[in-house]
Design a protein around this motif. Sequence first.
Motif, PDB file in Angstrom:
ATOM      1  N   ALA A   3      39.452  54.751  77.125  1.00 14.08           N
ATOM      2  CA  ALA A   3      38.865  55.828  76.727  1.00 14.08           C
ATOM      3  C   ALA A   3      39.412  56.276  75.608  1.00 14.08           C
ATOM      4  O   ALA A   3      39.952  56.751  74.553  1.00 14.08           O
ATOM      5  N   GLU A   4      40.528  57.063  76.545  1.00 15.46           N
ATOM      6  CA  GLU A   4      41.756  57.815  76.250  1.00 15.46           C
ATOM      7  C   GLU A   4      42.727  57.183  75.568  1.00 15.46           C
ATOM      8  O   GLU A   4      43.417  58.380  74.568  1.00 15.46           O
ATOM      9  N   GLU A   5      43.535  56.273  75.356  1.00 14.57           N
ATOM     10  CA  GLU A   5      43.873  55.627  74.636  1.00 14.57           C
ATOM     11  C   GLU A   5      43.215  55.115  73.309  1.00 14.57           C
ATOM     12  O   GLU A   5      43.314  54.654  72.455  1.00 14.57           O
ATOM     13  N   ASP A   6      42.131  55.217  72.953  1.00 13.16           N
ATOM     14  CA  ASP A   6      41.191  54.539  71.589  1.00 13.16           C
ATOM     15  C   ASP A   6      40.951  56.177  71.284  1.00 13.16           C
ATOM     16  O   ASP A   6      41.252  57.052  71.514  1.00 13.16           O
ATOM     17  N   ASP A   7      40.277  55.776  69.778  1.00 15.73           N
ATOM     18  CA  ASP A   7      39.615  56.798  68.502  1.00 15.73           C
ATOM     19  C   ASP A   7      37.809  57.057  69.360  1.00 15.73           C
ATOM     20  O   ASP A   7      37.716  56.481  68.946  1.00 15.73           O
ATOM     21  N   LEU A   8      38.008  58.032  70.296  1.00 21.00           N
ATOM     22  CA  LEU A   8      36.589  58.833  70.234  1.00 21.00           C
ATOM     23  C   LEU A   8      35.854  59.118  69.353  1.00 21.00           C
ATOM     24  O   LEU A   8      34.920  59.118  69.577  1.00 21.00           O
ATOM     25  N   ASP A   9      36.266  59.610  68.311  1.00 23.79           N
ATOM     26  CA  ASP A   9      34.980  59.602  67.892  1.00 23.79           C
ATOM     27  C   ASP A   9      34.437  58.207  66.808  1.00 23.79           C
ATOM     28  O   ASP A   9      33.717  58.620  65.794  1.00 23.79           O
ATOM     29  N   ARG A  10      35.244  57.400  66.994  1.00 21.08           N
ATOM     30  CA  ARG A  10      34.903  56.437  67.152  1.00 21.08           C
ATOM     31  C   ARG A  10      33.696  55.957  67.337  1.00 21.08           C
ATOM     32  O   ARG A  10      32.376  54.812  67.190  1.00 21.08           O
ATOM     33  N   ARG A  11      33.817  56.580  68.439  1.00 19.40           N
ATOM     34  CA  ARG A  11      32.677  55.237  69.192  1.00 19.40           C
ATOM     35  C   ARG A  11      31.341  56.702  70.185  1.00 19.40           C
ATOM     36  O   ARG A  11      31.433  57.642  70.000  1.00 19.40           O
ATOM     37  N   ASP A  12      30.177  56.138  70.102  1.00 13.91           N
ATOM     38  CA  ASP A  12      29.143  56.699  70.606  1.00 13.91           C
ATOM     39  C   ASP A  12      28.524  56.374  71.756  1.00 13.91           C
ATOM     40  O   ASP A  12      27.595  56.587  72.375  1.00 13.91           O
ATOM     41  N   ASP A  13      29.167  55.619  73.119  1.00 14.09           N
ATOM     42  CA  ASP A  13      28.750  56.101  74.165  1.00 14.09           C
ATOM     43  C   ASP A  13      29.027  56.946  75.196  1.00 14.09           C
ATOM     44  O   ASP A  13      29.767  57.857  74.076  1.00 14.09           O
ATOM     45  N   VAL A  14      28.246  56.795  75.997  1.00 17.09           N
ATOM     46  CA  VAL A  14      27.747  58.868  76.514  1.00 17.09           C
ATOM     47  C   VAL A  14      29.831  59.279  77.259  1.00 17.09           C
ATOM     48  O   VAL A  14      29.408  60.094  77.672  1.00 17.09           O
ATOM     49  N   LEU A  15      29.971  58.061  78.028  1.00 20.84           N
ATOM     50  CA  LEU A  15      31.775  58.242  78.334  1.00 20.84           C
ATOM     51  C   LEU A  15      32.951  58.468  77.525  1.00 20.84           C
ATOM     52  O   LEU A  15      32.577  59.841  77.847  1.00 20.84           O
ATOM     53  N   ALA A  16      32.316  58.212  76.037  1.00 21.63           N
ATOM     54  CA  ALA A  16      33.465  58.778  75.262  1.00 21.63           C
ATOM     55  C   ALA A  16      33.076  60.383  74.625  1.00 21.63           C
ATOM     56  O   ALA A  16      33.784  61.198  74.552  1.00 21.63           O
ATOM     57  N   LEU A  17      31.575  60.862  74.954  1.00 18.32           N
ATOM     58  CA  LEU A  17      30.852  61.767  74.434  1.00 18.32           C
ATOM     59  C   LEU A  17      31.746  62.749  75.027  1.00 18.32           C
ATOM     60  O   LEU A  17      31.898  64.324  75.053  1.00 18.32           O
ATOM     61  N   LEU A  18      31.541  62.182  76.599  1.00 22.70           N
ATOM     62  CA  LEU A  18      31.824  63.364  78.187  1.00 22.70           C
ATOM     63  C   LEU A  18      33.445  63.747  77.808  1.00 22.70           C
ATOM     64  O   LEU A  18      33.636  64.404  78.229  1.00 22.70           O
ATOM     65  N   LEU A  19      33.795  62.619  77.334  1.00 17.81           N
ATOM     66  CA  LEU A  19      35.255  62.651  77.544  1.00 17.81           C
ATOM     67  C   LEU A  19      35.891  64.013  76.436  1.00 17.81           C
ATOM     68  O   LEU A  19      36.753  64.850  76.504  1.00 17.81           O
ATOM     69  N   GLN A  20      34.557  63.596  75.804  1.00 16.98           N
ATOM     70  CA  GLN A  20      35.154  64.918  74.378  1.00 16.98           C
ATOM     71  C   GLN A  20      34.605  66.498  74.444  1.00 16.98           C
ATOM     72  O   GLN A  20      35.085  67.430  74.047  1.00 16.98           O
ATOM     73  N   SER A  21      33.817  66.582  75.196  1.00 20.70           N
ATOM     74  CA  SER A  21      32.292  67.672  76.170  1.00 20.70           C
ATOM     75  C   SER A  21      33.368  68.701  76.283  1.00 20.70           C
ATOM     76  O   SER A  21      34.493  68.473  77.393  1.00 20.70           O
ATOM     77  N   ARG A  22      33.125  69.794  76.574  1.00 20.45           N
ATOM     78  CA  ARG A  22      33.750  71.463  76.691  1.00 20.45           C
ATOM     79  C   ARG A  22      32.036  71.923  77.846  1.00 20.45           C
ATOM     80  O   ARG A  22      31.958  72.680  76.666  1.00 20.45           O
ATOM     81  N   TYR A  23      32.967  72.973  78.583  1.00 20.39           N
ATOM     82  CA  TYR A  23      31.970  73.503  79.066  1.00 20.39           C
ATOM     83  C   TYR A  23      32.126  75.257  78.500  1.00 20.39           C
ATOM     84  O   TYR A  23      32.844  74.802  77.353  1.00 20.39           O
ATOM     85  N   GLU A  24      31.321  76.210  78.588  1.00 24.65           N
ATOM     86  CA  GLU A  24      31.576  77.751  77.736  1.00 24.65           C
ATOM     87  C   GLU A  24      32.783  77.412  77.925  1.00 24.65           C
ATOM     88  O   GLU A  24      33.826  78.601  76.842  1.00 24.65           O
TER      89      GLU A  24
END
Length: 446
Positions: free
Chosen positions: A214-235
């Motif tokens: 996933a980290e080698e992929d374009d995460l912005d094009r993906r809708d799966d939860v794994l990709a979203l969690l990799l992009q998420s940030r804590y406060e």
Amino acid sequence: MTTATLPPGPPSPRFLQGVFALLAPMRGVRRMRDRYGDAFSVNVPVFGRATVISDPAQVRQLFTAGPDVVENLEPNLGRVLGPGSLFALTGAEHREQRKLLVPPFHGRRLAAYEKIIEEEAVREMASWPQERAFATLPSMMRITLNAILRAVFGAEGAEFDRLRALLPPAVALGSRLAVAPIPRTDLGRWSPWGRFRMARREYDAIVETLIAKAEEDDLDRRDDVLALLLQSRYEDGSRMSHGQIADELLTLLVAGHETTATTLAWAVERLRRHPDLLRELVEENDAGGRALREATILEVQRTRPVIDLVGRQVTADALELGPWVLPKGSTVLVGITLVHDDESIFPNPRAFDPHRFVDAKPDLHQWIPFGGGTRRCVGAAFATMEMNVTLRTLLRDFTLVPTDERDERWHSRGVANAPAKGGLAVVRRRRSPSSPRTTTTTGTRP
């Protein structure tokens, strides 16, 4: 100091109460409610002394209490899902992690997952036998497993196949170990805990591979939860660790796989015994409607909740619930079936009547198959949509043959209560599923 005042309960030893709870879980709590009232004390293995409540006002009070008053029950599924699981986290950590997990299960994200679920339902149902009885639970398990692997894990190819083979037996074993004592000696593959740990190590390795891809992929094009969690940030701007992601993905799988599939099997069991309702549902489905179908899913969950108890631990010095005062450390269990059986909330509660929900959405402190409060299932919207799409597909593509057989008994599968015969069905194909008609269900959760 406030003097503890506990409700009455059976005086029998813990072992005997535990045996009774295992042999007659539903009948047992109803008998105790009839004898002792809407709050009673029990003493059972694992949880020890606990207070079971079912009064709507007390349930609401418990679910709306903050973490400084009550926290998650111990022991819980966190012991098998991992320290980064929502089940294991408390206080601020739980609140921050939950914020990261809510967005993937709302709005346009659900619409993206809907197509996946319909594809998996059509694919699985294509193998259904016609004109002879078969258990639908294994089939529903495959639909929900494949759908959640694609929607949540973004799994495909070799990783998809490995997870599909690994997870069902591991989840089934873990659900039984969730409330079992943890042995002091690790016997490896010769013990249930050892087998589970081996499966967990393999799971972690697969997830690490998926994360690397996933980290080698374009995460912005993906809708799966794994990709979203990799992009998420804590406060504070930090990321979730790979271990936390693995724990949360497993949590979402457990919460959204077996319980959802079991509810769908119960839906089949209920509908076959209510032919007039089944006829109404087919007519509505053919016309592109959804209100009665959505109400039916609510009623299945009310009358056949797959999880019978949800609990909290008192963290304040004392907790007042109605006339009772529970000291710090007390275990409080909400009897979900008892609440759903309450005549004052649901008139004629033993009747299976989805029409009660057609024009009235349930109070989420009284209709509680997903739990309640800050610990209500984070995937409730996803699960509801998944059940809606699967049932819609079934009604569109098959005739479900009614039966006059007796209701299927409740059967415990560890965490979930399933129909004893697996939700037996007899079906006839109505039309080819090659060109499914899609009616959007996103945004229909209770």
